[in-house]
Design a protein around this motif. Structure first.
Motif, PDB file in Angstrom:
ATOM      1  N   GLY A  61       0.776  -1.239   0.000  1.00 26.27           N
ATOM      2  CA  GLY A  61       0.000   0.000   0.000  1.00 26.27           C
ATOM      3  C   GLY A  61       0.799   1.277   0.000  1.00 26.27           C
ATOM      4  N   ARG A  62       1.925   1.285   0.707  1.00 18.90           N
ATOM      5  CA  ARG A  62       2.694   2.531   0.818  1.00 18.90           C
ATOM      6  C   ARG A  62       3.306   2.982  -0.507  1.00 18.90           C
ATOM      7  N   PHE A  63       3.316   2.092  -1.487  1.00 20.14           N
ATOM      8  CA  PHE A  63       3.886   2.442  -2.793  1.00 20.14           C
ATOM      9  C   PHE A  63       2.883   3.138  -3.705  1.00 20.14           C
ATOM     10  N   VAL A  64       1.620   3.188  -3.294  1.00 20.42           N
ATOM     11  CA  VAL A  64       0.581   3.780  -4.137  1.00 20.42           C
ATOM     12  C   VAL A  64       0.873   5.241  -4.444  1.00 20.42           C
ATOM     13  N   ASN A  65       1.216   6.009  -3.414  1.00 16.75           N
ATOM     14  CA  ASN A  65       1.486   7.432  -3.631  1.00 16.75           C
ATOM     15  C   ASN A  65       2.652   7.662  -4.579  1.00 16.75           C
ATOM     16  N   THR A  66       3.708   6.893  -4.397  1.00 18.79           N
ATOM     17  CA  THR A  66       4.881   7.036  -5.270  1.00 18.79           C
ATOM     18  C   THR A  66       4.546   6.651  -6.705  1.00 18.79           C
ATOM     19  N   ALA A  67       3.764   5.584  -6.863  1.00 19.51           N
ATOM     20  CA  ALA A  67       3.375   5.153  -8.208  1.00 19.51           C
ATOM     21  C   ALA A  67       2.560   6.234  -8.913  1.00 19.51           C
ATOM     22  N   LEU A  68       1.625   6.848  -8.195  1.00 17.28           N
ATOM     23  CA  LEU A  68       0.834   7.937  -8.770  1.00 17.28           C
ATOM     24  C   LEU A  68       1.706   9.156  -9.063  1.00 17.28           C
ATOM     25  N   GLN A  69       2.616   9.443  -8.162  1.00 20.18           N
ATOM     26  CA  GLN A  69       3.486  10.610  -8.310  1.00 20.18           C
ATOM     27  C   GLN A  69       4.340  10.515  -9.573  1.00 20.18           C
ATOM     28  N   ILE A  70       4.730   9.312  -9.924  1.00 18.12           N
ATOM     29  CA  ILE A  70       5.530   9.103 -11.134  1.00 18.12           C
ATOM     30  C   ILE A  70       4.639   8.874 -12.350  1.00 18.12           C
ATOM     31  N   GLY A  71       3.583   8.103 -12.164  1.00 19.13           N
ATOM     32  CA  GLY A  71       2.746   7.708 -13.282  1.00 19.13           C
ATOM     33  C   GLY A  71       1.933   8.823 -13.897  1.00 19.13           C
ATOM     34  N   VAL A  72       1.386   9.716 -13.066  1.00 18.44           N
ATOM     35  CA  VAL A  72       0.526  10.786 -13.595  1.00 18.44           C
ATOM     36  C   VAL A  72       1.277  11.721 -14.546  1.00 18.44           C
ATOM     37  N   PRO A  73       2.446  12.261 -14.172  1.00 19.56           N
ATOM     38  CA  PRO A  73       3.150  13.121 -15.134  1.00 19.56           C
ATOM     39  C   PRO A  73       3.593  12.380 -16.390  1.00 19.56           C
ATOM     40  N   LEU A  74       3.862  11.084 -16.253  1.00 22.57           N
ATOM     41  CA  LEU A  74       4.207  10.304 -17.441  1.00 22.57           C
ATOM     42  C   LEU A  74       3.001  10.178 -18.363  1.00 22.57           C
ATOM     43  N   LEU A  75       1.828   9.890 -17.799  1.00 25.50           N
ATOM     44  CA  LEU A  75       0.610   9.758 -18.598  1.00 25.50           C
ATOM     45  C   LEU A  75       0.228  11.071 -19.275  1.00 25.50           C
ATOM     46  N   LEU A  76       0.463  12.171 -18.574  1.00 25.36           N
ATOM     47  CA  LEU A  76       0.121  13.484 -19.121  1.00 25.36           C
ATOM     48  C   LEU A  76       1.256  14.094 -19.940  1.00 25.36           C
ATOM     49  N   MET A  77       2.355  13.332 -20.062  1.00 30.22           N
ATOM     50  CA  MET A  77       3.543  13.805 -20.799  1.00 30.22           C
ATOM     51  C   MET A  77       3.986  15.182 -20.299  1.00 30.22           C
ATOM     52  N   ASP A  78       4.015  15.305 -18.994  1.00 26.78           N
ATOM     53  CA  ASP A  78       4.351  16.560 -18.327  1.00 26.78           C
ATOM     54  C   ASP A  78       5.840  16.582 -17.977  1.00 26.78           C
ATOM     55  N   LYS A  79       6.658  17.089 -18.900  1.00 25.88           N
ATOM     56  CA  LYS A  79       8.105  17.102 -18.697  1.00 25.88           C
ATOM     57  C   LYS A  79       8.510  18.013 -17.537  1.00 25.88           C
ATOM     58  N   VAL A  80       7.836  19.142 -17.416  1.00 25.12           N
ATOM     59  CA  VAL A  80       8.139  20.066 -16.322  1.00 25.12           C
ATOM     60  C   VAL A  80       7.800  19.414 -14.983  1.00 25.12           C
ATOM     61  N   GLY A  81       6.674  18.723 -14.924  1.00 23.31           N
ATOM     62  CA  GLY A  81       6.295  18.026 -13.708  1.00 23.31           C
ATOM     63  C   GLY A  81       7.293  16.945 -13.333  1.00 23.31           C
ATOM     64  N   LEU A  82       7.795  16.229 -14.317  1.00 23.35           N
ATOM     65  CA  LEU A  82       8.806  15.201 -14.055  1.00 23.35           C
ATOM     66  C   LEU A  82      10.100  15.823 -13.544  1.00 23.35           C
ATOM     67  N   ALA A  83      10.460  16.972 -14.112  1.00 22.94           N
ATOM     68  CA  ALA A  83      11.660  17.673 -13.647  1.00 22.94           C
ATOM     69  C   ALA A  83      11.488  18.124 -12.196  1.00 22.94           C
ATOM     70  N   GLN A  84      10.314  18.641 -11.875  1.00 25.37           N
ATOM     71  CA  GLN A  84      10.044  19.049 -10.502  1.00 25.37           C
ATOM     72  C   GLN A  84      10.064  17.844  -9.575  1.00 25.37           C
ATOM     73  N   LEU A  85       9.595  16.716 -10.054  1.00 25.51           N
ATOM     74  CA  LEU A  85       9.593  15.490  -9.270  1.00 25.51           C
ATOM     75  C   LEU A  85      11.021  15.040  -8.955  1.00 25.51           C
ATOM     76  N   VAL A  86      11.905  15.173  -9.926  1.00 25.46           N
ATOM     77  CA  VAL A  86      13.311  14.835  -9.707  1.00 25.46           C
ATOM     78  C   VAL A  86      13.917  15.746  -8.641  1.00 25.46           C
ATOM     79  N   MET A  87      13.625  17.033  -8.730  1.00 25.46           N
ATOM     80  CA  MET A  87      14.146  17.983  -7.746  1.00 25.46           C
ATOM     81  C   MET A  87      13.606  17.682  -6.352  1.00 25.46           C
ATOM     82  N   ILE A  88      12.326  17.324  -6.274  1.00 23.32           N
ATOM     83  CA  ILE A  88      11.725  16.964  -4.986  1.00 23.32           C
ATOM     84  C   ILE A  88      12.404  15.724  -4.415  1.00 23.32           C
TER      85      ILE A  88
END
Length: 207
Positions: A61-88
């Motif tokens: 269960g604890r992996f759900v948040n991380t999976a969504l955090q990575i999966g959503v910007p990938l699905l939306l092709m959000d490069k800026v969001g992925l970059a912010q995710l890396v910085m976070i």
């Protein structure tokens, strides 16, 4: 857009909520400097009625948040969001582990901050890395995409914190400080996704 330009844009778009971040900083410091007595930590026997839930959250269960955090910007092709995710990810890892090592041997009110409920020779109790990881996803998904994600991510965060306590991995101050530092770091590096399709996309993903 080059990788460097993407990261530059990702940082430039952030508008830090100052009042919120100051409140998080103060709450984080308070949680660090007010550790509860380990004698008051609930024993594993208290969690026996929900042991199946504890095991499920810890293993899956604890992996759900991380999976969504990575999966959503990938699905939306959000490069800026992925970059912010890396910085976070980088900043929260440095901050969490840095504080763990910094306060490990500090003693406040007779409590060594690094001691976990599992034993006197344990280390790095606070802040909890699991809680930090889960809470950074809570803020990132809600702020960048949609507050609808709170329906999933907040319960996962709370269950993750409870599970870490049930397993004697952290004290209550350890999981609270971890959650606060995760929220704080995410607030420093997350901007709103500039798209009218965000709410619709979030509803589709959550449906």
């Amino acid at each position: 857009m080059t990788v460097l330009q993407t990261f530059s844009r990702a940082y430039a778009e952030v508008r830090v909520p100052r009042l919120f971040t100051w409140a998080l900083m103060l709450a984080f410091v308070a949680s660090i400097f007010s550790p509860p007595s380990l004698d008051k930590h609930p024993s594993k026997q208290n969690f026996e009625p929900v042991q199946l839930l504890v095991d499920g959250v810890e293993n899956y269960g604890r992996f759900v948040n991380t999976a969504l955090q990575i999966g959503v910007p990938l699905l939306l092709m959000d490069k800026v969001g992925l970059a912010q995710l890396v910085m976070i990810g980088i900043a929260s890892t440095i901050a969490t582990h840095g504080v763990k090592h910094l306060v490990n041997d500090w003693v406040i009110n007779g409590v060594r901050l690094g001691q976990r409920p599992s034993g006197t020779n344990s280390k790095h109790n606070t802040p909890s890395g699991h809680s930090s990881l889960a809470s950074s996803a809570v803020y990132f998904l809600a702020r960048r995409y949609s507050y609808y994600f709170l329906i999933i991510t907040v319960p996962v965060l709370l269950l993750t914190m409870l599970t870490r306590m049930a397993l004697d991995a952290h004290t209550v101050s350890g999981v609270v400080s971890g959650a606060l530092i995760g929220l704080l770091i995410a607030a420093l590096f997350t901007s709103r996704f500039p798209s009218k399709k965000t709410q619709l996309g979030a509803q589709i993903i959550l449906s």
